[in-house]
Design an enzyme around this catalytic site. Structure first.
Site, PDB file in Angstrom:
ATOM      1  N   HIS A 120      12.847   1.623  23.564  1.00 45.56           N
ATOM      2  CA  HIS A 120      11.973   1.177  22.482  1.00 45.56           C
ATOM      3  C   HIS A 120      12.522  -0.112  21.874  1.00 45.56           C
ATOM      4  O   HIS A 120      13.719  -0.238  21.632  1.00 45.56           O
ATOM      5  CB  HIS A 120      11.905   2.269  21.416  1.00 45.56           C
ATOM      6  CG  HIS A 120      10.845   2.048  20.392  1.00 45.56           C
ATOM      7  ND1 HIS A 120       9.533   2.467  20.580  1.00 45.56           N
ATOM      8  CD2 HIS A 120      10.873   1.454  19.167  1.00 45.56           C
ATOM      9  CE1 HIS A 120       8.824   2.144  19.513  1.00 45.56           C
ATOM     10  NE2 HIS A 120       9.613   1.532  18.649  1.00 45.56           N
TER      11      HIS A 120
ATOM     12  N   ASP B 262      12.041   6.027  25.817  1.00 52.10           N
ATOM     13  CA  ASP B 262      11.438   5.860  24.503  1.00 52.10           C
ATOM     14  C   ASP B 262      10.738   7.165  24.134  1.00 52.10           C
ATOM     15  O   ASP B 262       9.906   7.661  24.903  1.00 52.10           O
ATOM     16  CB  ASP B 262      10.419   4.709  24.552  1.00 52.10           C
ATOM     17  CG  ASP B 262       9.729   4.439  23.218  1.00 52.10           C
ATOM     18  OD1 ASP B 262       9.994   5.157  22.236  1.00 52.10           O
ATOM     19  OD2 ASP B 262       8.926   3.487  23.163  1.00 52.10           O
TER      20      ASP B 262
ATOM     21  N   SER C 231       4.903  -0.800  18.398  1.00 53.42           N
ATOM     22  CA  SER C 231       5.373   0.404  17.715  1.00 53.42           C
ATOM     23  C   SER C 231       4.399   0.802  16.608  1.00 53.42           C
ATOM     24  O   SER C 231       3.226   1.062  16.891  1.00 53.42           O
ATOM     25  CB  SER C 231       6.799   0.178  17.196  1.00 53.42           C
ATOM     26  OG  SER C 231       7.403   1.377  16.787  1.00 53.42           O
TER      27      SER C 231
END
Length: 325
Positions: free
Chosen positions: A281, A251, A157
């Protein structure tokens, strides 16, 4: 794309428990909830031969780092890892489970960097910290038992965003030379309005999550166009290290991750992608909940072994010795 049945069950459990989105909480609440969720989802704590917490110099003072090692005293290929959390949440604890598993799967060493968080320290503080830590580890390879010829960066991320940005800085500085970059559902384009308008599910990471993190990180909204904030906008991606890009079907960051992988390939960078259509995610950090999380970690480790020129590591052998973490 249909949600994986394990995601459906996980989402239902979150709804039944009355889980509220991180973006509705105070920073202190969100930071505690984020770490608790990651620990709950990471599965059993895997032992490794050595865990050591220390510091390296940073632009604004010492930076905490956590070193995970398999057995053996010599210099090892090393993955410098940057944790996720939207540049706002997280610490070296956040990536502890990921790094333990990657160490056991690869036989390499990991070093997690505790970069400064926003909004207290907005862009580009985190990038500068991660770059400084990488440079210090390379320059003091013997001290940290690093094989300086086999260095890689990675992260999930926001950590994937930082890893991509650091490769740009390392190329501009003429080093350190990197063997690979591991980008797990990375943010690559911070510009607003780049995601589906109907991405609203409060039980999942959604467009509001993305905006909340971006608002903390980019004190100046104009910084969204800076290549170190949005690596997808870098004019030239040639000469960067081989990449492995992991994405999830549900996501809001999926498309920009895949676009970044495509641009890397177009620039002549050897690039592999690993897309998980039914996942959401955060799944990479949750192998205790999602089988796909464990599979993605195994594939990431296989990529790193190839990049480092390592044979597959046997988990039991890699975990010998006392775990002092």
């Amino acid at each position: 794309m249909t949600l994986d049945p394990q995601v459906v069950a996980w989402r239902a459990a979150r709804a039944a428990a009355g889980t509220v989105p991180l973006y509705t909480q105070t920073l202190a609440e969100a930071r505690a909830a984020d770490l608790a969720a990651i620990r709950a989802g990471s599965g059993a704590v895997e032992p490794v031969a050595e865990v050591r917490d220390t510091t390296v110099p940073g632009p604004a003072g010492p930076l905490p780092v956590r070193i995970h090692r398999p057995g053996g005293d010599g210099p090892l290929p090393t993955l410098v890892y940057f944790f996720g959390g939207g540049w706002t949440l997280g610490s070296v604890d956040t990536a502890d489970g990921i790094c333990r598993r990657l160490v056991n799967l690869t036989g390499a060493q990991t070093v997690t960097v505790g970069y400064r968080l926003a909004p207290e320290h907005p862009f580009p503080a985190a990038v500068e910290d991660c770059h400084a830590a990488l440079r210090h580890l390379a320059a003091h390879a013997a001290e940290f038992r690093v094989d300086a010829d086999r260095l890689a960066v990675g992260g999930d991320s926001a950590g994937g965003n930082l890893a991509a940005a650091v490769t740009l800085l390392a190329r501009a500085d003429g080093g350190p030379r990197l063997a690979a970059q591991l980008l797990v559902y990375p943010n690559t384009d911070q510009r607003p309005g780049r995601r589906p308008a109907d991405d609203e599910d409060p039980m999942l990471f959604n467009r509001h999550s993305v905006g909340w993190y971006r608002g903390h990180y980019l004190a100046d909204p104009g910084d969204a166009a800076h290549p170190l904030a949005s690596p997808l906008l870098a004019e030239d991606l040639s000469g960067l290290p081989p990449a492995f890009v992991i994405t999830a079907g549900h996501d809001p960051l999926r498309d920009e991750g895949l676009r970044y992988a495509s641009r890397l390939r177009e620039s002549g960078v050897p690039t592999e992608t690993d897309d998980h259509p039914g996942m959401v995610h955060g799944f990479f950090a949750m192998p205790g909940v999602f089988d796909a999380g464990r599979l993605a970690q195994e594939r990431a480790a296989a990529f790193l072994r190839r990049a480092f020129g390592l044979e597959p590591a046997h988990p039991a052998a890699a975990a010998t010795g006392a775990d002092n973490g």
